[in-house]
Design a protein around this motif. Structure first.
Motif, mmCIF file in Angstrom:
data_model
loop_
_atom_site.group_PDB
_atom_site.id
_atom_site.type_symbol
_atom_site.label_atom_id
_atom_site.label_comp_id
_atom_site.label_asym_id
_atom_site.label_seq_id
_atom_site.Cartn_x
_atom_site.Cartn_y
_atom_site.Cartn_z
ATOM 1 N N GLU A 138 0.814 -1.220 0.000
ATOM 2 C CA GLU A 138 0.000 0.000 0.000
ATOM 3 C C GLU A 138 0.847 1.268 0.000
ATOM 4 O OE1 GLU A 138 -0.770 0.393 4.828
ATOM 5 O OE2 GLU A 138 -2.432 -0.033 3.453
ATOM 6 N N ASN A 139 2.139 1.175 0.355
ATOM 7 C CA ASN A 139 3.007 2.347 0.382
ATOM 8 C C ASN A 139 3.778 2.572 -0.913
ATOM 9 O OD1 ASN A 139 2.404 2.955 3.135
ATOM 10 N ND2 ASN A 139 3.814 1.343 3.775
ATOM 11 N N THR A 140 3.693 1.631 -1.840
ATOM 12 C CA THR A 140 4.443 1.760 -3.094
ATOM 13 C C THR A 140 3.871 2.903 -3.922
ATOM 14 O OG1 THR A 140 4.813 -0.641 -3.086
ATOM 15 C CG2 THR A 140 5.273 0.548 -5.130
ATOM 16 N N ARG A 141 4.758 3.815 -4.356
ATOM 17 C CA ARG A 141 4.310 4.966 -5.139
ATOM 18 C C ARG A 141 5.022 5.096 -6.479
ATOM 19 N NH1 ARG A 141 1.035 4.410 -2.164
ATOM 20 N NH2 ARG A 141 0.033 5.794 -0.671
ATOM 21 N N VAL A 142 6.210 4.487 -6.604
ATOM 22 C CA VAL A 142 6.995 4.652 -7.831
ATOM 23 C C VAL A 142 7.601 3.313 -8.240
ATOM 24 C CG1 VAL A 142 9.095 5.677 -8.824
ATOM 25 C CG2 VAL A 142 7.548 7.094 -7.455
ATOM 26 N N LEU A 143 7.536 3.020 -9.521
ATOM 27 C CA LEU A 143 8.278 1.926 -10.126
ATOM 28 C C LEU A 143 9.307 2.563 -11.043
ATOM 29 C CD1 LEU A 143 8.645 -1.136 -10.651
ATOM 30 C CD2 LEU A 143 7.003 -0.899 -12.529
ATOM 31 N N TYR A 144 10.595 2.357 -10.750
ATOM 32 C CA TYR A 144 11.664 3.071 -11.436
ATOM 33 C C TYR A 144 12.417 2.134 -12.376
ATOM 34 C CZ TYR A 144 15.460 6.359 -12.222
ATOM 35 O OH TYR A 144 16.354 7.221 -12.805
ATOM 36 N N LEU A 145 12.549 2.576 -13.631
ATOM 37 C CA LEU A 145 13.175 1.762 -14.657
ATOM 38 C C LEU A 145 14.253 2.551 -15.400
ATOM 39 C CD1 LEU A 145 9.743 1.656 -15.069
ATOM 40 C CD2 LEU A 145 10.422 -0.482 -16.141
ATOM 41 N N GLU A 146 15.273 1.838 -15.853
ATOM 42 C CA GLU A 146 16.228 2.311 -16.853
ATOM 43 C C GLU A 146 16.294 1.234 -17.919
ATOM 44 O OE1 GLU A 146 20.256 3.045 -15.789
ATOM 45 O OE2 GLU A 146 19.774 4.594 -14.313
ATOM 46 N N SER A 147 16.345 1.647 -19.170
ATOM 47 C CA SER A 147 16.502 0.658 -20.238
ATOM 48 C C SER A 147 16.834 1.402 -21.539
ATOM 49 C CB SER A 147 15.208 -0.151 -20.411
ATOM 50 O OG SER A 147 15.330 -1.118 -21.414
ATOM 51 N N PRO A 148 17.956 1.066 -22.189
ATOM 52 C CA PRO A 148 19.004 0.168 -21.756
ATOM 53 C C PRO A 148 19.609 0.615 -20.424
ATOM 54 C CG PRO A 148 19.279 0.732 -24.074
ATOM 55 C CD PRO A 148 18.239 1.642 -23.526
ATOM 56 N N VAL A 149 19.967 -0.382 -19.623
ATOM 57 C CA VAL A 149 20.455 -0.122 -18.282
ATOM 58 C C VAL A 149 21.891 0.411 -18.342
ATOM 59 C CG1 VAL A 149 21.132 -1.271 -16.139
ATOM 60 C CG2 VAL A 149 18.931 -1.809 -17.207
ATOM 61 N N ASN A 150 22.174 1.367 -17.498
ATOM 62 C CA ASN A 150 23.515 1.915 -17.338
ATOM 63 C C ASN A 150 24.237 1.122 -16.242
ATOM 64 O OD1 ASN A 150 25.778 3.525 -16.959
ATOM 65 N ND2 ASN A 150 24.641 5.412 -16.591
ATOM 66 N N PRO A 151 25.340 0.426 -16.503
ATOM 67 C CA PRO A 151 26.124 0.466 -17.747
ATOM 68 C C PRO A 151 26.002 -0.777 -18.617
ATOM 69 C CG PRO A 151 27.500 -0.381 -16.009
ATOM 70 C CD PRO A 151 26.126 -0.188 -15.407
ATOM 71 N N ASN A 152 25.310 -1.843 -18.137
ATOM 72 C CA ASN A 152 25.462 -3.148 -18.790
ATOM 73 C C ASN A 152 24.517 -3.372 -19.970
ATOM 74 O OD1 ASN A 152 22.968 -3.763 -17.628
ATOM 75 N ND2 ASN A 152 23.859 -4.901 -15.912
ATOM 76 N N LEU A 153 23.668 -2.374 -20.278
ATOM 77 C CA LEU A 153 22.805 -2.390 -21.460
ATOM 78 C C LEU A 153 21.717 -3.451 -21.432
ATOM 79 C CD1 LEU A 153 25.426 -1.673 -24.271
ATOM 80 C CD2 LEU A 153 24.004 -0.048 -23.023
ATOM 81 N N GLU A 154 21.417 -4.002 -20.252
ATOM 82 C CA GLU A 154 20.244 -4.865 -20.142
ATOM 83 C C GLU A 154 19.005 -4.104 -20.598
ATOM 84 O OE1 GLU A 154 21.010 -7.868 -16.376
ATOM 85 O OE2 GLU A 154 20.195 -5.875 -15.993
ATOM 86 N N LEU A 155 18.071 -4.820 -21.158
ATOM 87 C CA LEU A 155 16.805 -4.226 -21.570
ATOM 88 C C LEU A 155 15.676 -4.718 -20.677
ATOM 89 C CD1 LEU A 155 17.005 -4.519 -25.466
ATOM 90 C CD2 LEU A 155 17.538 -2.534 -24.043
ATOM 91 N N ILE A 156 14.765 -3.825 -20.381
ATOM 92 C CA ILE A 156 13.559 -4.162 -19.627
ATOM 93 C C ILE A 156 12.384 -4.114 -20.595
ATOM 94 C CG2 ILE A 156 12.006 -3.360 -17.802
ATOM 95 C CD1 ILE A 156 14.543 -2.259 -16.401
ATOM 96 N N ASP A 157 11.575 -5.130 -20.580
ATOM 97 C CA ASP A 157 10.425 -5.196 -21.485
ATOM 98 C C ASP A 157 9.363 -4.212 -20.994
ATOM 99 O OD1 ASP A 157 8.295 -5.795 -23.133
ATOM 100 O OD2 ASP A 157 8.583 -7.962 -23.024
ATOM 101 N N THR A 158 9.502 -2.993 -21.450
ATOM 102 C CA THR A 158 8.667 -1.898 -20.938
ATOM 103 C C THR A 158 7.187 -2.192 -21.091
ATOM 104 O OG1 THR A 158 10.437 -0.453 -21.754
ATOM 105 C CG2 THR A 158 8.419 0.596 -20.943
ATOM 106 N N ARG A 159 6.800 -2.657 -22.250
ATOM 107 C CA ARG A 159 5.376 -2.898 -22.492
ATOM 108 C C ARG A 159 4.806 -3.936 -21.536
ATOM 109 N NH1 ARG A 159 5.737 -2.994 -29.054
ATOM 110 N NH2 ARG A 159 7.685 -4.038 -28.518
#
Length: 436
Positions: A162-183
Motif C-alpha cells: 500500500e506504500n508503493t508509489r513509484v516503479l523506477y526503470l532504466e533501459s538500456p540499463v547503465n552500464p550493462n545495457l540490459e533491456l527491460i520489457d517496458t510494455r
C-alpha cells in the motif's frame, strides 16, 4: 508581425525539433531565425493584479494561465519554456519541465509524489548516482527503495504494497545495457493500478538517457514519467548540464512547483545551447554514432583479447529480439543506440579488470580518437570503468550481484571516423596484457 498559425504536427519530428512550436505564446520572436536567449532574473509585472495572477500559477492547487506571466527566473522564463516545448515533442508527450542537471531531474521525478513512508521499486542496476540517491539520501527521509531484477517482468509484483508509489526503470540499463520489457512491465503495473484508488496509484518513472528519444519513446508504451540527463545525448556537445522530466500534462504544475521550491533551475543560457544546438541535431548525430557503434562492436566481438561484448545492435546480444521491438527511431527503423559494454578476457573478474585498466591507461596516454572520461552522448568517443567510476556507489562486494561487472568497460561512441576509433582501441588492446 503576427504569429504564424501553422499546424506543426503535420511535419516530421526531426523537423519540429529544429523549428519548435508555432505559434509560441511565451515570447514573440517572429523576426528571429534563431531564438534569442533571455538574460533577466526578474520581470516587470505591470500591476499588482497581474503579479497576483502570476503567483497564482504556483499555488496549490495551481491556477495555470494559457499565456504565462513571467515573474522570476526560478518560476519560469521564455528560453527555458521554449526548450520544454521541443523536449516534449521529442518524446511525443504533452509536457516537459527542465532542471539544472540530470540528477536534479531524477530527484524531482521520483520525489514530487512521495510522502514519508512511501516506497519505490527499482531495477537492481541503475546509474550510480541514482543508486546513491536511493540508498544514501531517500532512506534518511523515510523512503524505502526495494531493488529487484526487472528483466523478469513479474519480479516486482511481490514487492508491491500500500506504500508503493513509484516503479523506477532504466533501459538500456547503465552500464550493462540490459533491456527491460517496458510494455510487459507497464501492462502488469496497469493491472495493479486498476485495483488501487487514484491517490495510491503507482507511477512509472523511466530514465531514457542512454537511448534518447531518437531511439526510444517509452511514453508510447504507457510510461508515466520520462527522465533525461540533457548533459548527454540531447545536449550532444558536452558543453552544458541539464535535466528534464517529460510527462503528460497532469503532472506539469506539480513538477513546476517542485522546481520552484527546490530551486534547481536550468540557466537560460544552458537552455539556449540545448535548444539551438543539441536537440535540433539529434537526428543527425545519433545515426552516425549508431553506425560507428555497430562497426566498433563487431571489431571488439572478433578481437582475441575481448571476452564479452554487449551492444543491442549485435545479433549475439542476449536480448536482441527484444531490442528490435523496443528500440526504434521516428521512422520505425531499428535504433540500437550509441553505447557498448565489454570486458576483456581473464581467469577471474579481477584479472579482466586489471587488463581493462591497462587498456584505458594506455588510451589516456596515447589515443587521439578515444578519451578516458565519464559521460556520454558527445561528439567524442568516451571510455570509462563503471565499477570504479560512474558506479562506484555500488559496494564492491555487491557489484556482481547487482549487475556491475568489476571488469566491465563502458564505451560511449562519438562521430569520429570509426576506423580511427578502432585503431586506437586496437593499439590499447595490444597493451592490455603486457605486465607493468
Amino acid at each position: 508581425m503576427a504569429l504564424k498559425k501553422i499546424n506543426e504536427k503535420k511535419y516530421s519530428i526531426p523537423t519540429r525539433l529544429i523549428y519548435g512550436q508555432s505559434p509560441t505564446f511565451e515570447w514573440d520572436y517572429s523576426h528571429h531565425v534563431i531564438p534569442p536567449v533571455t538574460s533577466s532574473s526578474t520581470f516587470s509585472l505591470g500591476s499588482a493584479q497581474r503579479g497576483a495572477k502570476g503567483f497564482a500559477q504556483f499555488s496549490l492547487p495551481p491556477q495555470p494561465s494559457h499565456h504565462p506571466i513571467y515573474i522570476y527566473d526560478r518560476m519560469g522564463e521564455p528560453t527555458v519554456d521554449m526548450l520544454q516545448h521541443v523536449l516534449a515533442t521529442a518524446e511525443e508527450q504533452e509536457s516537459a519541465v527542465v532542471f539544472a542537471s540530470g540528477m536534479a531531474a531524477v530527484q524531482a521525478a521520483v520525489c514530487f509524489a512521495l510522502n514519508p513512508g512511501s516506497e519505490i521499486i527499482s531495477h537492481k542496476t541503475v546509474y550510480g548516482c541514482t543508486y546513491s540517491l536511493f540508498t544514501n539520501q531517500l532512506s534518511r527521509m523515510g523512503v524505502k527503495v526495494n531493488f529487484c531484477d526487472l528483466t523478469d517482468t513479474n519480479s516486482f509484483i511481490p514487492l508491491v504494497n500500500e506504500n508503493t508509489r513509484v516503479l523506477y526503470l532504466e533501459s538500456p540499463v547503465n552500464p550493462n545495457l540490459e533491456l527491460i520489457d517496458t510494455r510487459a512491465i507497464i501492462k502488469a503495473l496497469s493491472q495493479i493500478n486498476a485495483k488501487r484508488p487514484e491517490s495510491k496509484k503507482i507511477l512509472s518513472v523511466f530514465d531514457n538517457t542512454f537511448a534518447t528519444p531518437y531511439c526510444q519513446r517509452p511514453g508510447k508504451h504507457g510510461v508515466d514519467i520520462i527522465v533525461h540527463s540533457l548533459t548527454k545525448g540531447l545536449g550532444g556537445f558536452g558543453t552544458v548540464m541539464g535535466g528534464a522530466v517529460i510527462s503528460g500534462q497532469e503532472f506539469h504544475e506539480r513538477l513546476i512547483i517542485f522546481r520552484k521550491d527546490y530551486g534547481s533551475i536550468l540557466p537560460p543560457l544552458n537552455a539556449w545551447h540545448i535548444l539551438v544546438y543539441g536537440v535540433p541535431t539529434l537526428a543527425l548525430r545519433i545515426p552516425r554514432q549508431q553506425a560507428n557503434a555497430l562497426k566498433i562492436a563487431q571489431f571488439l566481438e572478433n578481437h582475441s583479447s575481448v571476452g564479452t561484448v554487449r551492444y543491442p545492435g549485435l545479433p549475439s546480444f542476449p536480448q536482441y529480439d527484444l531490442a528490435k521491438k523496443l528500440l526504434c527511431d521516428y521512422d520505425g527503423n531499428f535504433a540500437p543506440g550509441i553505447m557498448i559494454y565489454f570486458s576483456l578476457k581473464g581467469d577471474d573478474p579481477e584479472h579482466s579488470k586489471s587488463a581493462g585498466e591497462r587498456m584505458m591507461n594506455y588510451l589516456a596516454d596515447h589515443a587521439y580518437a578515444v578519451t578516458l572520461a565519464v559521460s556520454l552522448g558527445q561528439l567524442r568517443t568516451l571510455i570509462e570503468h563503471p565499477a570504479s567510476m560512474s558506479h562506484v556507489g555500488y559496494p564492491a562486494v555487491e557489484q556482481i550481484a547487482m549487475g556491475i561487472d568489476p571488469g566491465g568497460i563502458r564505451l560511449a561512441v562519438g562521430i569520429e571516423n570509426p576506423d580511427d576509433i578502432i585503431a586506437d582501441l586496437n593499439a590499447a588492446l595490444e597493451q592490455a596484457y603486457k605486465p607493468g
